[in-house]
Every structure is written in structure tokens, then in C-alpha cells.
Design an enzyme around this catalytic site. Structure first.
Site, PDB file in Angstrom:
ATOM      1  N   GLU A 191       0.775  -1.056   0.065  1.00  0.00           N
ATOM      2  CA  GLU A 191      -0.043   0.132   0.011  1.00  0.00           C
ATOM      3  C   GLU A 191       0.912   1.263  -0.128  1.00  0.00           C
ATOM      4  O   GLU A 191       0.852   2.217   0.899  1.00  0.00           O
ATOM      5  CB  GLU A 191      -0.800  -0.005   1.166  1.00  0.00           C
ATOM      6  CG  GLU A 191      -1.922  -1.220   1.166  1.00  0.00           C
ATOM      7  CD  GLU A 191      -3.158  -1.256   2.098  1.00  0.00           C
ATOM      8  OE1 GLU A 191      -3.204  -0.226   2.939  1.00  0.00           O
ATOM      9  OE2 GLU A 191      -4.198  -2.038   1.663  1.00  0.00           O
ATOM     10  N   GLU A 314      -4.631  -8.904  -0.609  1.00  0.00           N
ATOM     11  CA  GLU A 314      -5.485  -8.518   0.369  1.00  0.00           C
ATOM     12  C   GLU A 314      -7.013  -8.626   0.104  1.00  0.00           C
ATOM     13  O   GLU A 314      -7.304  -7.696  -0.749  1.00  0.00           O
ATOM     14  CB  GLU A 314      -5.114  -7.430   1.313  1.00  0.00           C
ATOM     15  CG  GLU A 314      -3.878  -7.473   2.056  1.00  0.00           C
ATOM     16  CD  GLU A 314      -3.370  -6.257   2.740  1.00  0.00           C
ATOM     17  OE1 GLU A 314      -4.156  -5.658   3.438  1.00  0.00           O
ATOM     18  OE2 GLU A 314      -2.324  -5.955   2.949  1.00  0.00           O
TER      19      GLU A 314
HETATM   20  O1  AHR Z   1      -4.963  -6.448   6.693  1.00  0.00           O
HETATM   21  C1  AHR Z   1      -4.889  -5.066   7.577  1.00  0.00           C
HETATM   22  C2  AHR Z   1      -4.371  -4.121   6.705  1.00  0.00           C
HETATM   23  O2  AHR Z   1      -5.194  -3.674   5.692  1.00  0.00           O
HETATM   24  C3  AHR Z   1      -2.938  -4.355   6.182  1.00  0.00           C
HETATM   25  O3  AHR Z   1      -2.107  -4.145   7.122  1.00  0.00           O
HETATM   26  C4  AHR Z   1      -2.998  -3.099   5.253  1.00  0.00           C
HETATM   27  O4  AHR Z   1      -2.124  -3.525   3.709  1.00  0.00           O
HETATM   28  C5  AHR Z   1      -4.419  -3.058   4.892  1.00  0.00           C
HETATM   29  O5  AHR Z   1      -4.818  -1.486   4.795  1.00  0.00           O
END
Ligand code: AHR
Length: 512
Positions: A191, A314
Site C-alpha cells: 500500500e 489482500e
Molecule cells: O489487513 C490489514 C491491513 O489492511 C493491512 O496491514 C494493510 O495492508 C491494509 O490496509
């Protein structure tokens, strides 16, 4: 018209649906559903690593070098193909050299993103990679680009992958590991547009090029797989800038993150949610198809040969934390709603398998849409676990395209496709169709023609429960599990059944 006739007409309109015919193309495609679509994610966040996976060597809970053996067994059973670590946002604060060598000598740090807790670095590179070996899964390491250096990153690669004599390989040997682990999957930051450094896409693309230049896997035997930190949801510009500015010889995949969250300011309870919130979550989860389609369209412009993959590293449902738990620990329960998210999303990934070759559910244990929850020595498997395990039959199987017109799931004047499905054929010739009905109110009638198939040997498994809020608890751990579904018949060369409201089915047509 008499009143009774009107009532019957209304009943037929609202409660009996036309039969949906799901047609399989006769031949499977050349597209393989990569097993890595079924990947997972473990961050140093809340009780995912510490108190989840890792209880320490001295724990009363049975463990292998500090990692719970019941978790290892459950994840192997689920056929976990890869595990992403150490973050997430944590990755861009992590300095790997703090996590090697004698545990008593390791420095501490503060976990700035997740609860401000002290991290003692007792779970580090050796612990993670040895865990992956025990799980027989491929490690996927997210390196620090946000607050690290090119040299630190390159040294980490040398430490875990170099087999010869070199400063980092020698250090690894001093720390008790002779042979390299040969890690293939590497994420360059996480991110980068947010917790990974608040960078612009142009700035990150340049930085990515610099980091990627000094990455070598130190082996001749395998290809290094470098993943650029990707967009969130519909940030198509981010993908476009990366595709335009990063030379193809420096990149193997672009990532995408997308969470099924109703409203970041009001995420709602994981268990005490309304019908409306359920519908909104399904709307959010269904967006994954649009996001992937549009990101892929951009990638197609810059990479028509489809050499660069899209990986959704994710994804999952995100709700309010359980009452009384640390808000920074993201601990949430997991209901039938999560089974719907998982079933639908995995169908979307399977159907996009040509470009989507990896995905990582957030997160494995005790965090967000976890497959396992723990409480002291107790462990429960969530509905999401059962979906992942049920769908494992698609891993590395050949995609079979499907065609059908789905009925609608209507709610307060809005609608969504009620049914989602994907199908594959494995090496033995067995066909599997995973079918999800997200409709919270209605069963839907389904038929699957078999006329072009040699075998008519059908069996069905189901995940279902009376209420969308139903979930497993430490007191009632097996309320939701996979059960045999017998309520179908095979007649006139067709499988026919009603898929119950809010359920996931796996239909197997055995080759013999
Ligand atoms: O999964 C939780 C968080 O969500 C992670 O650390 C981040 O990459 C995302 O914003």
C-alpha cells in the site's frame, strides 16, 4: 380475478423462481486455476502471529518451535498454497535483521500501525520460513520499501536464498540454517499510496524500479517473482502508471487490495448485522468482479501478451472488532455472511484465472476474515475455513467456462445476481462446480445438463445454516461445517436441485 387467484399469483412471483440452467462448455479451457488463488496472509497484527500462530516454545499448548501444531494441521488440511508475511502495513516498518539470531538478543520495536504494542521480534525470518516448510506452503515475503533501504532489501534476499559463500549466507549459517529456503514470491512494499509511504504512483514506480534492479534470487533454478504494491479498489490510475512506467523485465505481478467493508466510518458488527447490512456487504463483495475486470483491461493495453499477473494480495470482510477487544487488533467473528463473501469472491477469482494468479485472504488467524480463531488452548474453524477447504479442489485444475442467467437477489428496490459459480476439471477428469446463492430469503431452482459428459456420477456438499448471522463459537465449534447434500436428483440427463438461501454448494461429477 378472485382473491385466492391473486394470492397464488403473488406467491408464484415472489417465492417460486424459474429454473436456472447452468451450462458447462464441453471442453475445459487451457486456463489453469492457480492454486495460489487460495493463499493466505499473516501480519504482525493483533493476535495473528503472537497468541495465534506463535505461542512460544515454552507454551503448554502443543507446538513446533513455538507454532501451534493444531493450526499447522488445520491449514495443511485446508491445502494452504502460500502465506504472505510480515504485513500489510507492518511490512514497511519491519527491519528483518531485528528478527534473527538468539531471541534474547533481539531488539524490540513498537508496532505503530496495530495497537502501539511492543514487538519483541521473537517471530522472525527463520520462524516464518520454517513454518512454511512445516505447512508445505510457499512463502510470500513483503519487503520494506517505505522505511527501509535498497541494501536492506537486497541483503534479505541474499540471506534467505544464497547457497554459496557470502556475508548474508554466512550469517544465516551462523544462525543455524545451512541450506537456503529459495523464496520465490517477493512484494516490494505494501500500500505504497498509504501506510507504505504515502507515495504518488509515479514516485513509487521509480522507487520500484530502483529496488527491483538490485533484487536477485541467487539461484539459477527458479524465477524470482516480484510484486508491485498495487491499487486499492477502483484506483485504476495507480495500475496504469505502474504498467506504463515499470519495464516488463523488472516485474512479474501487480497487486490489488479490496476489502468488503460497508462504510469505513461505520463498519457494523461482525455478527449482529441487519438484512440491509448483509445486502450492502454482498454489494461490496460483488464489486470485486468489476475491479478486476477494469484493472485487467488496463493491463491488457500495456501487456497484451498477459505476461504480468494481477494478484489480489489482500481481500475479505472487515467489520467492527468484537466488543471489549483492542480496536487495533482487528479481531472479528465470522458468520455465514463471510462464507458468502468467500464463495462468491473465489468464484470471481477462478473465472479471472487467466490474469489473477494469486490472492491472499486477510488474515489467517484471529484477524479480519480469519479461517481460524483461537482462545487460549481452544481453536475453532470458521465458515470461511470450510469454504476455502471445500474449494481446494479447484487448485491447479483447468477452468471450465460456464454460462447461465442468474436470478436476482432483490432488496429494497436494489438487486444483485443471486447465484455465482465457477467450475474446473482436475487431472483425474473429475469436474467440480462451486455454486453460491447469496440470496438471504429464497432458494433457487437449478439444473445442470449432463448430456455431453461421460460420467453422471454426482455428489454434492453444502455449507448452510438457518440464519445469515450463524457462526461457530468456542462453545459450539461445529455449528457450521461441510455436510453432504442429498436433496438433488439426476433425471433426463440433468442434475436438478434447489440451492438453499445463503448457501455454498460443491457439485462433483466424478470421472468414474
Ligand atoms: O489487513 C490489514 C491491513 O489492511 C493491512 O496491514 C494493510 O495492508 C491494509 O490496509
Amino acid at each position: 380475478m378472485k382473491n385466492t387467484t391473486i394470492l397464488i399469483a403473488l406467491f408464484l412471483t415472489y417465492f417460486v423462481t424459474a429454473q436456472t440452467e447452468i451450462r458447462l462448455t464441453t471442453e475445459p479451457s487451457d486456463i489453469k486455476i492457480s492454486k495460489h488463488i487460495y493463499g493466505h496472509f499473516a501480519e504482525h497484527l493483533g493476535r495473528c502471529i503472537y497468541g495465534g500462530f506463535y505461542v512460544g516454545e515454552d507454551s503448554q499448548i502443543p507446538n513446533l518451535d513455538g507454532v501451534r501444531t493444531d493450526i499447522i494441521a488445520a491449514l495443511k488440511e485446508m491445502k494452504i498454497p502460500n502465506l504472505r508475511w510480515p504485513g500489510g502495513c507492518f511490512a514497511d516498518t519491519y527491519h528483518w535483521k531485528d528478527g534473527i539470531g538468539p531471541k534474547s538478543d533481539r531488539p524490540t520495536m513498537v508496532n505503530q500501525w496495530w495497537g502501539g504494542v511492543t514487538e519483541d521480534n521473537s517471530f522472525g525470518t527463520h520462524d516464518f520460513l520454517n513454518l512454511c516448510e512445516a505447512l508445505e506452503t510457499e512463502p510470500y515475503i513483503s519487503g520494506n520499501v517505505g522505511s527501509g533501504t535498497v541494501r536492506e532489501f537486497a541483503d534479505w534476499l541474499q540471506y534467505v536464498n544464497h547457497d554459496g559463500v557470502s556475508p548474508m549466507a554466512d550469517l544465516r549459517r551462523e544462525n543455524g540454517r545451512d541450506k537456503p529456503w529459495n523464496v520465490r514470491f517477493w512484494g516490494l512494499g505494501n500500500e505504497a499510496w498509504g501506510c507504505g509511504g504515502n507515495m504518488t504512483a509515479e514516485y513509487y514506480a521509480n522507487l520500484y524500479r530502483q529496488y527491483a534492479t538490485y533484487m536477485t534470487d541467487w539461484t539459477n533454478s527458479q524465477q524470482m517473482y516480484r510484486v508491485a504494491s498495487g491499487a486499492s479498489d477502483g484506483n485504476y490510475r495507480w495500475t496504469e502508471v505502474l504498467m506504463k512506467n515499470i519495464p516488463k523485465n523488472l516485474i512479474e505481478a501487480v497487486a490489488l487490495h479490496s476489502y468488503s467493508v460497508i462504510d469505513w466510518g461505520n463498519k457494523s458488527s461482525a455478527t449482529a448485522f441487519s438484512e440491509k447490512q448483509y445486502f450492502q456487504t454482498m454489494q461490496r463483495a460483488f464489486k470485486m468482479d468489476e475491479y478486476i475486470t477494469k484493472h485487467v483491461a488496463i493491463m491488457d493495453q500495456y501487456d497484451p501478451e498477459r505476461k504480468i499477473d494481477l494478484i489480489v494480495d489482500e481481500w475479505g470482510g472487515w467489520y467492527d472488532v468484537e466488543p471489549g477487544t483492542n480496536p487495533g487488533f482487528l479481531y472479528q467473528q465470522n458468520t455465514i455472511r463471510d462464507a458468502m463473501i468467500a464463495g462468491m469472491t473465489l468464484n470471481i477469482f477462478n473465472n479471472h484465472a487467466q490474469r489473477v494468479t494469486m490472492a491472499n485472504l486477510a488474515q489467517t488467524v484471529n484477524v479480519l476474515q480469519a479461517v481460524i480463531l483461537t482462545e487460549g488452548e481452544k481453536l475453532i474453524l470458521t465458515p470461511t475455513y470450510h469454504v476455502m477447504k471445500m474449494y481446494a479442489v479447484h487448485q491447479d485444475a483447468k477452468l471450465i467456462p460456464l454460462s447461465f442467467d442468474t436470478p436476482l437477489f432483490n432488496f429494497e428496490g436494489e438487486s444483485l445476481p443471486a447465484l455465482s459459480a465457477s467450475a474446473s476439471q482436475n487431472e483425474a477428469g473429475d469436474i467440480h462446480i462451486s455454486l453460491v446463492n447469496i440470496d438471504s430469503q429464497m432458494a433457487h431452482s437449478v439444473s445442470i445438463p449432463l448430456e455431453n459428459l461421460n460420467s453422471k456420477k454426482v455428489s454434492i456438499e453444502a455449507i448452510q445454516s438457518p440464519k445469515i448471522q450463524d457462526h461457530n463459537t468456542f462453545e459450539q465449534p461445529n455449528k457450521i461445517e461441510v455436510k453432504t447434500f442429498t436433496d438433488f436428483n439426476v433425471k433426463r440427463d440433468q442434475i436438478q436441485f434447489e440451492i438453499p438461501a445463503h448457501s455454498v454448494l460443491l457439485i462433483k461429477i466424478a470421472s468414474k
